[in-house]
Design a protein around this motif. Structure first.
Motif, PDB file in Angstrom:
ATOM      1  N   VAL A 105      -4.672   7.777  -1.385  1.00 62.27           N
ATOM      2  CA  VAL A 105      -5.709   6.643  -0.520  1.00 62.27           C
ATOM      3  C   VAL A 105      -6.287   5.614  -1.473  1.00 62.27           C
ATOM      4  O   VAL A 105      -6.207   4.428  -1.498  1.00 62.27           O
ATOM      5  CB  VAL A 105      -6.813   7.302   0.375  1.00 62.27           C
ATOM      6  N   SER A 144      -7.744  -2.363   5.061  1.00 59.96           N
ATOM      7  CA  SER A 144      -6.771  -1.805   3.921  1.00 59.96           C
ATOM      8  C   SER A 144      -7.022  -0.146   3.713  1.00 59.96           C
ATOM      9  O   SER A 144      -6.246   0.466   3.601  1.00 59.96           O
ATOM     10  CB  SER A 144      -6.792  -2.706   2.709  1.00 59.96           C
ATOM     11  N   SER A 204      -4.475   2.595   4.361  1.00 58.95           N
ATOM     12  CA  SER A 204      -4.066   3.598   3.297  1.00 58.95           C
ATOM     13  C   SER A 204      -4.323   5.022   4.004  1.00 58.95           C
ATOM     14  O   SER A 204      -3.145   5.999   3.339  1.00 58.95           O
ATOM     15  CB  SER A 204      -4.899   3.347   2.242  1.00 58.95           C
ATOM     16  N   VAL A 222       0.747   4.133  -3.612  1.00 64.65           N
ATOM     17  CA  VAL A 222       0.092   5.338  -3.269  1.00 64.65           C
ATOM     18  C   VAL A 222       0.302   6.269  -4.575  1.00 64.65           C
ATOM     19  O   VAL A 222      -0.162   7.392  -4.922  1.00 64.65           O
ATOM     20  CB  VAL A 222       0.241   6.219  -1.938  1.00 64.65           C
ATOM     21  N   SER A 271      -3.780  -2.951  -3.092  1.00 59.92           N
ATOM     22  CA  SER A 271      -4.231  -3.803  -2.065  1.00 59.92           C
ATOM     23  C   SER A 271      -5.308  -4.871  -2.453  1.00 59.92           C
ATOM     24  O   SER A 271      -4.919  -6.030  -2.751  1.00 59.92           O
ATOM     25  CB  SER A 271      -4.667  -3.461  -0.596  1.00 59.92           C
ATOM     26  N   ILE A 303       0.833  -1.208   0.101  1.00 57.06           N
ATOM     27  CA  ILE A 303      -0.081   0.150   0.168  1.00 57.06           C
ATOM     28  C   ILE A 303       0.919   1.278  -0.082  1.00 57.06           C
ATOM     29  O   ILE A 303       0.765   2.464  -0.739  1.00 57.06           O
ATOM     30  CB  ILE A 303      -0.961  -0.012   1.268  1.00 57.06           C
ATOM     31  N   SER A 304       2.030   1.089   0.826  1.00 60.00           N
ATOM     32  CA  SER A 304       2.861   2.327   1.038  1.00 60.00           C
ATOM     33  C   SER A 304       3.522   2.656  -0.458  1.00 60.00           C
ATOM     34  O   SER A 304       3.670   3.952  -0.679  1.00 60.00           O
ATOM     35  CB  SER A 304       3.682   2.319   2.041  1.00 60.00           C
ATOM     36  N   GLY A 357      -3.758   3.441  -3.163  1.00 59.85           N
ATOM     37  CA  GLY A 357      -3.429   2.420  -2.278  1.00 59.85           C
ATOM     38  C   GLY A 357      -4.303   1.312  -1.841  1.00 59.85           C
ATOM     39  O   GLY A 357      -3.732  -0.025  -2.008  1.00 59.85           O
ATOM     40  N   LEU A 358      -5.369   1.677  -1.890  1.00 58.64           N
ATOM     41  CA  LEU A 358      -6.743   0.539  -1.781  1.00 58.64           C
ATOM     42  C   LEU A 358      -6.648  -0.179  -3.013  1.00 58.64           C
ATOM     43  O   LEU A 358      -6.794  -1.398  -3.009  1.00 58.64           O
ATOM     44  CB  LEU A 358      -7.771   1.338  -1.553  1.00 58.64           C
TER      45      LEU A 358
END
Length: 263
Positions: free
Chosen positions: A63, A174, A178, A44, A70, A40-41, A66-67
């Motif tokens: 966000v 998750s 995020s 983004v 995931s 996730i990191s 990142g989601l």
């Protein structure tokens, strides 16, 4: 920004991130999902690039991106039961590469160094508000799903068998993760945030008897790490984010904070 804000806001940011990241990390460590947070990191970056290109809040783009990263990894893992870590790392590299490619495609100016490693000395009140929103989301998750999160960390297979909607719970987690990572990137960056998610959780984890106690302990340790890193950075004239990352690693080298080896 007043002279007081120049120091107060970065200090508050460091302390808030130092508490919020370890609380989030406690869930990830106990559920063995730290690699997912690492994905996730890195995922983004495309969202941040797209948001900047269209004049939107980079945090919102980060966000969402990142989601999506995931969710993509979760989906692709279903066909690769023996190589789930390989899938996560491949998706991680793909999203990171896509983010880097989008910068020249959209012809935008993005400070990659600050994004990846953070820059506490240039944060403002808007960055602080983002952390507070992420903290509120984490508090809401814990207040409404605490027992489910404990069950998921102790016995994920039992949680699934009991009828608990594990996939939906992990999706919500998750999303909150995020938000935490994106709100923290101004302080420690999307790469170094992993240190604050993990390091404060590990010392003494074997001694605690509940998830709540583990979160409290990790939050106190994270608070201390962030404070030490920030206060050392000022006289040494070094960037606080990377220094906090180094302090996190040093913490793990202290022998009495590790469990004793079995005889």
């Amino acid at each position: 920004m007043s002279e007081l804000d120049l120091w107060l806001v970065p200090l508050l940011m460091a302390l808030l991130v130092g508490v919020l990241c370890p609380v989030t990390g406690t869930l990830l460590v106990t559920q063995r999902r730290v690699l997912q947070a690492n994905l996730i990191s890195h995922a983004v970056l495309p969202g941040v690039a797209v948001a900047v290109a269209f004049g939107l809040d980079p945090a919102i783009g980060g966000v969402i991106s990142g989601l999506l990263g995931s969710m993509a990894a979760e989906r692709l893992q279903q066909g690769q039961p023996a190589g789930q870590e390989a899938v996560i790392n491949t998706v991680l590299a793909g999203f990171l590469g896509l983010g880097v490619l989008l910068i020249p495609v959209f012809n935008i100016r993005l400070d990659l160094e600050a994004l990846l490693f953070g820059d506490l000395l240039i944060v403002d009140w808007s960055d602080l508000y983002r952390v507070l929103v992420a903290a509120a989301a984490m508090a809401l998750l814990l207040l409404t799903r605490y027992r489910h999160l404990v069950f998921l960390g102790v016995d994920p297979e039992g949680a699934q068998a009991s009828g608990l909607s594990v996939r939906n719970l992990q999706l919500v987690q998750s999303l909150v993760t995020s938000m935490v990572i994106v709100s923290s990137m101004a302080a420690v960056g999307v790469i170094l945030v992993i240190g604050l998610l993990c390091a404060p959780v590990l010392p003494g984890l074997w001694r605690v008897r509940s998830l709540r106690a583990a979160m409290l302990q990790s939050a106190l340790v994270g608070l201390a790490l962030s404070a030490v890193g920030f206060l050392l950075a000022v006289p040494l004239n070094l960037p606080p984010g990377p220094l906090i990352g180094v302090v996190c690693m040093v913490l793990l080298c202290i022998p009495r904070l590790r469990p004793a080896n079995p005889a």
